[in-house]
Design a protein around this motif. Structure first.
Motif, PDB file in Angstrom:
ATOM      1  N   PRO A  10       0.706  -0.996   0.099  1.00 38.20           N
ATOM      2  CA  PRO A  10      -0.163   0.072   0.166  1.00 38.20           C
ATOM      3  C   PRO A  10       0.888   1.151  -0.319  1.00 38.20           C
ATOM      4  O   PRO A  10       1.986   1.309   0.507  1.00 38.20           O
ATOM      5  N   PHE A  11       0.417   2.238  -0.402  1.00 42.00           N
ATOM      6  CA  PHE A  11       1.305   3.475  -1.509  1.00 42.00           C
ATOM      7  C   PHE A  11       2.019   4.370   0.094  1.00 42.00           C
ATOM      8  O   PHE A  11       2.943   4.528   0.731  1.00 42.00           O
ATOM      9  N   ASP A  12       0.850   4.142   1.320  1.00 43.86           N
ATOM     10  CA  ASP A  12       1.407   5.239   2.621  1.00 43.86           C
ATOM     11  C   ASP A  12       1.632   3.917   3.521  1.00 43.86           C
ATOM     12  O   ASP A  12       2.777   4.673   3.919  1.00 43.86           O
ATOM     13  N   ALA A  13       2.409   2.973   2.946  1.00 37.74           N
ATOM     14  CA  ALA A  13       3.133   1.800   3.286  1.00 37.74           C
ATOM     15  C   ALA A  13       4.626   2.016   3.285  1.00 37.74           C
ATOM     16  O   ALA A  13       5.703   1.280   3.877  1.00 37.74           O
ATOM     17  N   LEU A  14       4.541   2.262   2.571  1.00 35.94           N
ATOM     18  CA  LEU A  14       5.964   1.234   1.240  1.00 35.94           C
ATOM     19  C   LEU A  14       7.138   2.939   1.787  1.00 35.94           C
ATOM     20  O   LEU A  14       8.126   2.165   1.703  1.00 35.94           O
ATOM     21  N   VAL A  15       7.103   3.476   1.769  1.00 39.85           N
ATOM     22  CA  VAL A  15       7.820   4.419   2.033  1.00 39.85           C
ATOM     23  C   VAL A  15       8.496   3.901   3.442  1.00 39.85           C
ATOM     24  O   VAL A  15       9.797   3.480   3.963  1.00 39.85           O
ATOM     25  N   ASP A  16       8.363   3.847   4.721  1.00 37.77           N
ATOM     26  CA  ASP A  16       8.628   3.612   5.914  1.00 37.77           C
ATOM     27  C   ASP A  16       8.533   1.811   6.042  1.00 37.77           C
ATOM     28  O   ASP A  16      10.351   1.853   6.230  1.00 37.77           O
ATOM     29  N   LYS A  17       8.290   0.922   5.071  1.00 33.39           N
ATOM     30  CA  LYS A  17       8.963  -0.604   5.015  1.00 33.39           C
ATOM     31  C   LYS A  17       9.998   0.051   4.089  1.00 33.39           C
ATOM     32  O   LYS A  17      11.188  -1.027   4.564  1.00 33.39           O
ATOM     33  N   ALA A  18      10.309   0.675   2.735  1.00 40.51           N
ATOM     34  CA  ALA A  18      11.394   0.402   2.248  1.00 40.51           C
ATOM     35  C   ALA A  18      12.593   1.067   3.182  1.00 40.51           C
ATOM     36  O   ALA A  18      14.328   1.154   3.614  1.00 40.51           O
ATOM     37  N   GLN A  19      12.402   2.259   3.830  1.00 42.73           N
ATOM     38  CA  GLN A  19      13.204   3.001   4.938  1.00 42.73           C
ATOM     39  C   GLN A  19      13.876   1.979   5.937  1.00 42.73           C
ATOM     40  O   GLN A  19      15.170   2.018   6.548  1.00 42.73           O
ATOM     41  N   ILE A  20      13.184   1.186   6.398  1.00 40.50           N
ATOM     42  CA  ILE A  20      13.400   0.087   7.385  1.00 40.50           C
ATOM     43  C   ILE A  20      14.626  -0.727   6.652  1.00 40.50           C
ATOM     44  O   ILE A  20      15.258  -1.659   7.373  1.00 40.50           O
ATOM     45  N   ALA A  21      13.650  -1.032   5.412  1.00 42.87           N
ATOM     46  CA  ALA A  21      14.721  -2.469   5.048  1.00 42.87           C
ATOM     47  C   ALA A  21      15.779  -2.803   4.326  1.00 42.87           C
ATOM     48  O   ALA A  21      16.627  -3.784   4.461  1.00 42.87           O
ATOM     49  N   ILE A  22      15.687  -1.522   3.436  1.00 42.31           N
ATOM     50  CA  ILE A  22      16.554  -1.739   2.656  1.00 42.31           C
ATOM     51  C   ILE A  22      17.770  -1.506   3.259  1.00 42.31           C
ATOM     52  O   ILE A  22      19.134  -2.054   2.539  1.00 42.31           O
ATOM     53  N   PRO A  23      18.353  -0.730   4.373  1.00 40.72           N
ATOM     54  CA  PRO A  23      19.641  -0.682   4.453  1.00 40.72           C
ATOM     55  C   PRO A  23      20.147  -1.765   5.562  1.00 40.72           C
ATOM     56  O   PRO A  23      21.335  -1.935   6.274  1.00 40.72           O
ATOM     57  N   ARG A  24      19.300  -1.941   5.999  1.00 41.24           N
ATOM     58  CA  ARG A  24      19.525  -3.646   6.620  1.00 41.24           C
ATOM     59  C   ARG A  24      19.854  -4.789   5.454  1.00 41.24           C
ATOM     60  O   ARG A  24      19.711  -5.689   5.841  1.00 41.24           O
ATOM     61  N   GLY A  25      19.718  -4.416   3.713  1.00 44.28           N
ATOM     62  CA  GLY A  25      20.405  -5.893   3.048  1.00 44.28           C
ATOM     63  C   GLY A  25      18.687  -6.613   2.646  1.00 44.28           C
ATOM     64  O   GLY A  25      18.911  -7.329   2.014  1.00 44.28           O
ATOM     65  N   ASN A  26      17.393  -6.011   3.414  1.00 43.29           N
ATOM     66  CA  ASN A  26      16.554  -6.741   3.033  1.00 43.29           C
ATOM     67  C   ASN A  26      16.026  -6.090   1.933  1.00 43.29           C
ATOM     68  O   ASN A  26      16.297  -4.725   1.149  1.00 43.29           O
ATOM     69  N   GLY A  27      14.890  -6.003   1.595  1.00 49.56           N
ATOM     70  CA  GLY A  27      13.497  -4.882   0.981  1.00 49.56           C
ATOM     71  C   GLY A  27      13.609  -5.334  -1.103  1.00 49.56           C
ATOM     72  O   GLY A  27      14.615  -6.799  -1.007  1.00 49.56           O
ATOM     73  N   PRO A  28      13.888  -4.961  -1.823  1.00 47.31           N
ATOM     74  CA  PRO A  28      13.246  -5.218  -2.708  1.00 47.31           C
ATOM     75  C   PRO A  28      14.623  -5.174  -3.974  1.00 47.31           C
ATOM     76  O   PRO A  28      15.246  -4.161  -3.107  1.00 47.31           O
TER      77      PRO A  28
END
Length: 337
Positions: A10-28
């Protein structure tokens, strides 16, 4: 050969998920989002520049105004998929011919407004900066001075723009208070509002059987058209991807002319590929043609890190002036401070 897993967030959740997951080597490996986050995400090392992959030949397949917003500090951070901006939607039963000027729009809106019956001539989220930007740019104002990298909120042009909208509500009484989201959709579908400022997402919200048209936003004065924000929706490369070559191959495919043809045909997406609009099937389409024309009269949303702080204070200022009693210069100075 490349297996792809997609995840809808969902649009509103995407920013938070990206900011949390990517720095830890996760995410897309790839993320699709509007360009206004490019500056922040580049600074926070969530995305990486495309480097030599962003060749001139590759970028030439897109509308120039969809590529420019993806450049941050002289590096390209994504390939454009689609563009978005506001246009004028109108109910053909209530508005047979769309207005070309704001004066015409006000005259039509007055005839359609009956407060007791809950009917209005015009509806849009006037206290949201995204929608107000059309007025601001028409009057020569800006939110952010890109060259000087400073906020330009408190200006005579900005004051004139917000006062013009205040007049729609208080003087002409054609713009109701509290118009947002599905309230506007419901009123438009019920024939309770004749004209709406909205983006391409509104197309899927209009009920079948409602006869509607779209038009380029009107001029506030001769030679001074309303200029909405342009959003470039792009596919961006994660800074933590471990499969850069494969991810770039996928990004190239998703933004190819072949894929763009599928997206505009199946999903009615406003694709960024120039070649698609050379086909009369799309260049003459009554809806696509207007959005394409509006894109030439639009201003890309700022992608600089500093610009992100403006949204909430500016929207608060709009609310206080348009629907409250605060003087425009006072509200805008407070927002600027």
């Amino acid at each position: 050969e490349i297996q792809v897993t997609t995840l809808a967030v969902p649009f509103d959740a995407l920013v938070d998920k990206a900011q949390i997951a990517i720095p830890r080597g996760n995410g897309p490996d790839l993320i699709i989002f509007a360009h206004d986050k490019v500056g922040v995400w580049a600074r926070d090392k969530l995305i990486q520049p495309l480097g030599d992959f962003a060749t001139g030949a590759r970028l030439k397949r897109f509308l120039p105004q969809t590529v420019k917003p993806l450049v941050f500090e002289r590096a390209v951070y994504g390939l454009p998929l689609a563009f978005k901006s506001n246009v004028l939607f109108y109910n053909k039963k209530l508005v047979p011919k769309p207005p070309k000027t704001v004066a015409e729009m006000v005259a039509i809106a007055k005839k359609l407004t009956d407060k007791k019956a809950g009917s209005f001539g015009l509806a849009y989220d006037a206290s949201d900066l995204y929608f107000h930007a059309s007025w601001l740019h028409a009057y020569g104002g800006r939110v952010f001075d890109e060259k000087a990298r400073t906020l330009a909120i408190n200006s005579p042009e900005a004051v004139a723009a917000v006062e013009a909208v205040r007049d729609l509500h208080k003087k002409h009484k054609v713009l109701p208070k509290g118009m947002q989201g599905f309230v506007i959709t419901a009123m438009f579908n019920e024939g309770k509002v004749g004209m709406v400022f909205n983006g391409p997402w509104f197309l899927s919200e209009i009920e079948k059987g409602v006869s509607f048209g779209v038009a380029v936003l009107p001029e506030v004065a001769p030679g001074k058209p309303m200029k909405p924000y342009l959003g470039s929706e792009a596919v961006m490369l994660s800074a933590k991807t471990k499969v850069r070559a494969a991810a770039l191959q996928l990004a190239d495919y998703l933004t190819s002319d072949e894929a763009a043809l599928t997206r505009i045909t199946k999903g009615r997406q406003l694709v960024a590929n120039r070649k698609i609009y050379e086909d009369p099937k799309f260049s003459n389409d009554p809806v696509l043609r207007i959005f394409r024309a509006q894109a030439d009269l639009a201003v890309p949303m700022p992608n600089a890190v500093e610009a992100n702080v403006a949204w909430s204070p500016y929207s608060n200022a709009l609310r206080k002036v348009i629907f409250g009693t605060t003087a425009a210069p006072v509200a805008l100075k407070t927002a600027a401070d």
